[in-house]
Every structure is written in structure tokens, then in C-alpha cells.
Design a protein around this motif. Sequence first.
Motif, PDB file in Angstrom:
ATOM      1  N   ASN A 238       0.856  -1.198   0.000  1.00  0.00           N
ATOM      2  CA  ASN A 238       0.000   0.000   0.000  1.00  0.00           C
ATOM      3  C   ASN A 238       0.884   1.237   0.000  1.00  0.00           C
ATOM      4  O   ASN A 238       1.054   1.905   1.004  1.00  0.00           O
ATOM      5  CB  ASN A 238      -0.922   0.015   1.222  1.00  0.00           C
ATOM      6  N   LEU A 290     -13.252  -5.641  -2.737  1.00  0.00           N
ATOM      7  CA  LEU A 290     -13.113  -6.378  -3.999  1.00  0.00           C
ATOM      8  C   LEU A 290     -13.041  -7.882  -3.741  1.00  0.00           C
ATOM      9  O   LEU A 290     -13.608  -8.667  -4.471  1.00  0.00           O
ATOM     10  CB  LEU A 290     -11.840  -5.948  -4.735  1.00  0.00           C
ATOM     11  N   GLU A 302      -9.166  -7.078   0.009  1.00  0.00           N
ATOM     12  CA  GLU A 302      -8.658  -6.227  -1.048  1.00  0.00           C
ATOM     13  C   GLU A 302      -9.703  -5.147  -1.271  1.00  0.00           C
ATOM     14  O   GLU A 302     -10.870  -5.454  -1.529  1.00  0.00           O
ATOM     15  CB  GLU A 302      -8.441  -7.055  -2.313  1.00  0.00           C
ATOM     16  N   GLU A 304     -10.885  -1.335  -2.879  1.00  0.00           N
ATOM     17  CA  GLU A 304     -10.630  -0.310  -3.881  1.00  0.00           C
ATOM     18  C   GLU A 304     -10.975   1.050  -3.317  1.00  0.00           C
ATOM     19  O   GLU A 304     -12.096   1.276  -2.844  1.00  0.00           O
ATOM     20  CB  GLU A 304     -11.484  -0.590  -5.122  1.00  0.00           C
ATOM     21  N   SER A 307     -10.269   4.075  -7.085  1.00  0.00           N
ATOM     22  CA  SER A 307      -9.733   3.245  -8.168  1.00  0.00           C
ATOM     23  C   SER A 307      -8.292   2.803  -7.953  1.00  0.00           C
ATOM     24  O   SER A 307      -7.591   2.454  -8.890  1.00  0.00           O
ATOM     25  CB  SER A 307      -9.926   3.891  -9.547  1.00  0.00           C
ATOM     26  N   HIS A 308      -7.810   2.829  -6.684  1.00  0.00           N
ATOM     27  CA  HIS A 308      -6.551   2.174  -6.339  1.00  0.00           C
ATOM     28  C   HIS A 308      -6.878   0.962  -5.485  1.00  0.00           C
ATOM     29  O   HIS A 308      -7.796   1.006  -4.677  1.00  0.00           O
ATOM     30  CB  HIS A 308      -5.641   3.115  -5.542  1.00  0.00           C
ATOM     31  N   SER A 309      -6.088  -0.113  -5.671  1.00  0.00           N
ATOM     32  CA  SER A 309      -6.373  -1.309  -4.903  1.00  0.00           C
ATOM     33  C   SER A 309      -5.413  -1.401  -3.721  1.00  0.00           C
ATOM     34  O   SER A 309      -4.202  -1.298  -3.877  1.00  0.00           O
ATOM     35  CB  SER A 309      -6.242  -2.521  -5.825  1.00  0.00           C
TER      36      SER A 309
END
Lengths: 341, 568
Positions: A238, A290, A302, A304, A307-309
Motif C-alpha cells: 500500500n 473487492l 482487497e 478499492e 480506483s486504487h487497490s
Amino acid sequence: MSGLSLTDLHKSFGPTQALRGISFDVAEGEIVAVLGPSGCGKSTLLGIIAGLEEPDAGAIFWDDRNLAGVPPHKRGFGLMFQDYALFPHKNVRENVAFGPQMAGWNEAAIRQRVEEALILVGLPDYGERDVASLSGGEQQRVALARSLAPRPRLLMLDEPLGSLDRTLRDRLLVELREILQRTGQTALYVTHDQEEAFSLADRVVVMNQGQVAQIGTPQAVYRQPANPFVARFLGLNNIFQGEVHAGQIRSPIGDFPAPKDAVGTITFLIRPDTVRLDGSGSAQLKGLVLARTFRGGFCRLEIEIASHSLVFDLPSTGIDLPQPGANILLDYDPRDTIQLL
Amino acid sequence: MRNKHNVHLLLWLAPLAFLAVFYFYPLGSILSLSLSRSEAGILAPFVEAVASDSVRRVIDFTIWQALLSTLLTLLLGLPGAYLLARYDFRGKGLLRALTGVPFVMPTLVVAAGFSALLGSHGWINVALMRLFDLPNPPIQFLNTLAAILVAHVFYNTTIVLRMVGDFWSHLDPRLGKAAQTLGANRWQVLHKVTLPLLSPAIYAAALLVFIFDFTSFGVILVLGGPHFATLEVEIYYQTISLFDLPLAAALSALQLSCTLGMTILYARLSGKISLPLKLQSRKHTQGRLITWRQRLFALGMVALLLIILTTPLLALAGRSLTTLGGIDSPEGSIAPGLTLAFYRELGINRQESLFYVTPLSAIGVSLTYASATVILALILGLPAAWALSTDRKSPLNRILDPLLMLPLGTSAVTLGLGFIIALAHPPLDLRASPLLVPIAHTLVAFPFVVRSLTPAMQSIQPRLRHAATVLGASPRQVIRHVDLPIVGRALLVAATFAFTISIGEFGATSLLSRPEFPTAPVAIYRLLSRPGAMNYGQALALSTILMAFAAVGMLAIERFRIAEVGEF
């Protein structure tokens, strides 16, 4: 200082730079692990310390004495090879006795030392066995006994557990630590496996592309990785960049208080185990689940965010964790934000 | 880099010079002699030779007997390979070791063995004559095609057992099971899965067997008798009896081109064996004998193998110690029963004998030649193996490695003929040199020596040296404690190979040995080709001694080979 001291070691093979300025110390009685991906120059480093290869530049000291020009057999360093390199023409006892014989010990001392070493590695009755008849784990122990037998002032181990299967590795790892600690052996342990390095070493030297990426105790390295390479190598992904304005980070995944002294553009890490779901945090991260994987003691989510995982680990007991597709609000303490270099 | 190249060249110097003078020069001389005979073009002598009826018959027979022998060998070898590959049973190690024995036996010993078993003075004929009170031996075995075929099967079954069996034992048996679950019956599994997978090993083994049968010499000369001649035997006759060196040379050139072609093909095939399949550890591929059918098959197969592969040798040893009184010695000088008379006779020089020396002294000659061969082969083999082991992939080594193996595909009689043609006159007149025979033996042994030394030398570079160094060994101690002991054992294996090959070699020796210094195989041949029970008994006694040497040699090779290192 007493012990091993490396200063600015360089080594190239043709166009490949294997070592680019390696410096660190190993104090007497200390176990230091050199941790890094394959091809980072770890094995070259061992070869150079052992004297099997010459550095292009830099120096190696033992107790402040420069070892340049001292041939490998007079350095008093042991090296346990990745593939063990047991002598196929000698049985177990003869393999273990080799070092003391070379050092010119007398017969009785050698016999006693071989027996001790074999007991130490848990193979007391294996002396007359043919090395070709041994299993992988047994060969590993014999190799260890052989490198310990002449009482080297420094023992270097090159991925000693690399070729063994998981269960055997875990067991031998515990035994290895016990043996090294019990004998107070100064050791330099090379591995690509962070678990091995962390559970064995007093200090860890993380290497990347021929350079030292970070040095510290296992706890320190894990808690505060110095740079994105170390973080990613430890499985902490991260990682984001943000702009610091008036004590706030402005980042793609949201704005929150910046660490002390941070200015300008910074790279930071949010550790996966630093979020909670109990509403106690001073900052919140809002996202979409997700995937959810049960991992025993914890669940890996996981998530989001913008729009970043990101990946987070949450305790699997107690609260019901949301299903994939659900929205989630994570509590986060901005003091846990780690600034990377 | 440059420097390394030079070192390699230096190491190669002696072996290459040796090969140039004693391999390529003689073969070149054969070629030029066979060509010199005719002005009608390069191929004329060969066309002429092939056009003649007698030579054509020889060529036809050579191919015919080799094909038949190969087929029979496969017929026995393939089921045997299956047994050894797929089943684990008590005594299997012993069986494997026993099946290896024929391979190291000198041809003359094998010929004498079959003679002792099935010849007119052999066990079976003697037994039948006693039993049914017959005046003459009922079985005519010697001087028949059957004798040649059986001896070839005896010799070469080991090749099929080892090459196909080893490969088979690493094949995943689940492939066959997978085919069965897909609806294939047992024959379809064999036909569609097993045999296609095995085919490279089978072809390679068959080709090697064919090459050996094609160039077979001693067996045909002794067991086939005067009616049968292969190319190899014909070359010998033309050289020794008819003195037609140009024809012999033409035949040699013909044979050489055949064997070289087949050797190249063989090298290709055997390369394939080690290639594409995922090989399994034997633990997963071998089962126990469970059903009655399996046990019956195993029992029958083991019995068959044992009978064919051991009875000639047992018969030989037994017969050399037995006299059968009336039948055996018409002179009645020896009573029936066990006797050491044949052995005693080996040391006695009978006045009426055509020998100038006693048969026993032939053993001395053989041992002397063998010692010289060992020394020569090691002196030449060590630097070659050293160069090969330091950098297998260097361009120089890649070219020279197959070159060293060429003598393996060259028939011994051709080598002998080449020596006679090339080394009998200036600039190199070695006719009278006692080194001629050891030099020929060295050529035959050279590939084996290099092949045993190279893997051992490769295995100690460089990690074992590093290990020793780090444990405190000085460079000199590294040589003493690591290099020498490991290479030392390989040296012993190589030396034993050279020794065993030399004492058994007959093809080249039959052309090169001087009458007053016969080697043991030459002496056996002389004794066998002369009438009389005493000559016969002595031939068997001498053969038994030679057999003992060969067997000890083989045991030594098995014993000294280091498990991890070296395979052949």
C-alpha cells in the motif's frame, strides 16, 4: 571494533555490477542476515568475504585487521554452501573432520570435536555413513557440522535451507537458530526468505542490486521499512505518493494528517495491519471490498479506494467482515503512516 | 580468455598428436591404398569389390547375420528390460550385475565358453553321448549360423537391458494408466503409448547392437568356422592368408564408412534419450510382483536370462577342470574326473608343439601389454579429460569431444590393418616395436578412459575446492585431499577399463601380434583351432584364467566408481 567490518566493497563481472559499495559490520557473537532477492549480489558478497574472490575496491576487516591478501584458508571463516558441497569420496565423519585436520589438531581432539559437532546437529550415529546415502535434510546437517567443526570465527551460510521443503525448513530453522545461539557463533546468513532472516538474525541487512537498502533489527525493518523496495520486498504494497500542505497529505486515496517533519512530495506506506473497524480512528478510509480471503488468524481484504487497490488484514474473529461488493469504512490512525525514502 | 584457450590447446596436444599418427594416418593409408589400385575413378575399387560374387556374399552375410542377431537380441532383451524396469524383487541387484558380465568378456572367452557348452567335446554333447551311447556328438553347434547368433545374443542382451531398461524405469507408468482410462486396451497401450515413448531408447540400443554384430570378429572366426565370413573376418583372411592388402583395404574402407555412418546416427539417437520426457524417480515406477501371472513371467524371464547369460561361462570354468577320460583323451593318459592337468599343461612347453612359448607365457605377454596400455591410455586420457572438464562448452572442446569417440566406431581389425599398411615402412616403421600392440589397444580403450575421467574431474570444479579452502586447506592440501582422491578413484576405474580391454582385445591383436609373443586371446585361438583333447582343455583353462581377469576387472570398476560421479 571486534568482528567483521566491510567498507565500500565493489565487484563487477564484465558489465554486471554485482556489488556497488557495500558497507556494514558484524559484531562478535552477532547473527546478521543478508536478505535480498536472487541476483542481488548476496552470494558474491560471501565469496569475497571468504576470500574466494577479490573485490574490485573496498576492504574487509576482522578485528580492525585488513584481510586483503590473506588467502581463504588462513582467514578462519567458515562457509556453508547452498548445495552443501560435501566431499563425495569421504564419509560423514571424514567430511566433518576435514576442517580440524587442516588446522592440524591432534587425533584425539579431532575425534572429540567430530562427535560433538555431530551431536550438535542431531546426527550422533551417522559418522560412518556414506554422504551419498543421506537425505537432503541430513546432508544439510552434515554440512553444518562440517562448517562448525573447526570453530570458525565467522560462519557464513549461503541459503542453507533453500533446497529443502517447507516443513523440513521450518524445523531446521528453529534448530539452526538454537545451535548458533548456543555456541555463540558469529554468523552471516544469506537468504531471500524474510521469515528465515527475521526469525534467525539479530540484525538484517536488506540488499538490492548490489547495494544496501536498509540495516536494522528485524522488528525495526518490518515496522519502518526505509524505502519502497524494502516495503515491497516484505510484501507491503500500500504505497502512494502525496503532496504535503500545511500538515496534510493530499494523496490519490484521500487527505489525512502528514507525519511529522514531512514536506513537499513524499512516498508513504499504509501498513495492512493498521486499520480497524471499531470507529476509533481519527481518520477514515472509504472503499469498496473487492475480495476477501480467510487466512486463519486474520482475513485479507482487497479494497478499492478511488480506483486504487489496497490490501488490509483484519482480525477474523469478532466482527463480521463485509462481503465482496459491499462498501466499507476503515478507521485509521494517521500516526501509523510510514514515510518512505 | 586468450590464455585459457592456449592452455586447452596445450592439453589437447598429446592426445591429438596420438590420434593423428595412430588413428587418422593409418585409416588414411587404408583409403589411399584402396584407391591406388585403380585408375578408373575414385569409386572403381569399391564397385569392383562389390561386383565380385564372393565379396557380395560376404557383405550380404554380414548384414543378414547382424540383422538376425539384433532381432533375436531385442526379442530376449525387451521383455527382460520390462522386468527390470517395472518390478522390484529380491535378487534384482545380483541379476543386474550378472547380466553385465558378458559385456566385459573377451570374445575368445565367450567362443570357448560356447564350445565348452555345445561343442563336440562340450557338456551337452558329451552328456547325450553317454546317455544314449552314441558314437558321435549328436548336436552340431559349432560352425553353424546358430552358434553365431546365440553368441551375439549372449553378448549384446546386456545393452538392451541397460539402455532400454534404464530409460523404461524412469517412464511415468501413469501415462499408460491414463491411456487405459481413455479407453485403450493393454495392446493399444503398448502400441500407442509405451513403444512410441520408448522408441528412441530401443532404436539406439538396436543400432548399437547392430554395429557390434556388424563388426563382430572373434565370435565368427571361432564359432562360425571357415564357412562363414563377415567383412571383418574377410579383411582378416585377405590380410593374413591371401596377402591381398589392396582388397583388404577396399573392404576396410567400405566397412569404415558403414560403421562411421551408424556411429553418427547412434550419437544422434542417444542424445534423444536424455531429452524431452519428464523422467520419474524409480520409486514411483516400480511395483512388486503380485499376481501369479507377474510371478510366472518374472520366474521364466530370470531363468531364461540366467541360462543364456551364465551357462557358457559356467560350462567353460567347469569343463576346464574336468576330464572325461575315454572321450576326452583318446591317449587315455588322464582318468575321468576332476583334474588340474589342463592348467598344469599350460606351463609346459611340449617339444612337438608349434608354440615357441608356453601358453602360460601368453598370459605374461597379455599382462605386459595391458600394463603398457594402461600407462599410455592414462598419459593421453588425463590431459584430454582435463581439457574437457574445465569448459565443456568451449568451441574447441565441442569439436574435439566427438573426435575422441571415433575409435569406438572403428572396427579393431581395420585398425590393425591400418597399422600394418601405415606403420610398416618409413617414415614410421614400428613392425618390430613391442609397442605396436599396446598402441592399438590404447586406441580402443581411449574413449572409455576419457569417458570415465571427465565426469569425476568435472565434479570437483570448483565448489568442492572452495569448500575445502574455506575449511582451511591450503592449495596443496586441496590437491592432496580433494583432487587426487576423487580423480584417483576415477583413474582406477579408467585404468581397469584400459586393462580389461587390453587383455581381451583380439581383432587388432590377431593382425599385429608377433608369433613369438602371442597374447592370451591369440593363444586361445591357436589352441582352439588345433585338434586334440589336450589342446582343447588348455584353451578352456587359458580362457578361464582370462575370464577371471575380466570378471575381477568388472568388479573393480563397479566397486571403485563413486556413486555420485561418473556413469557409463
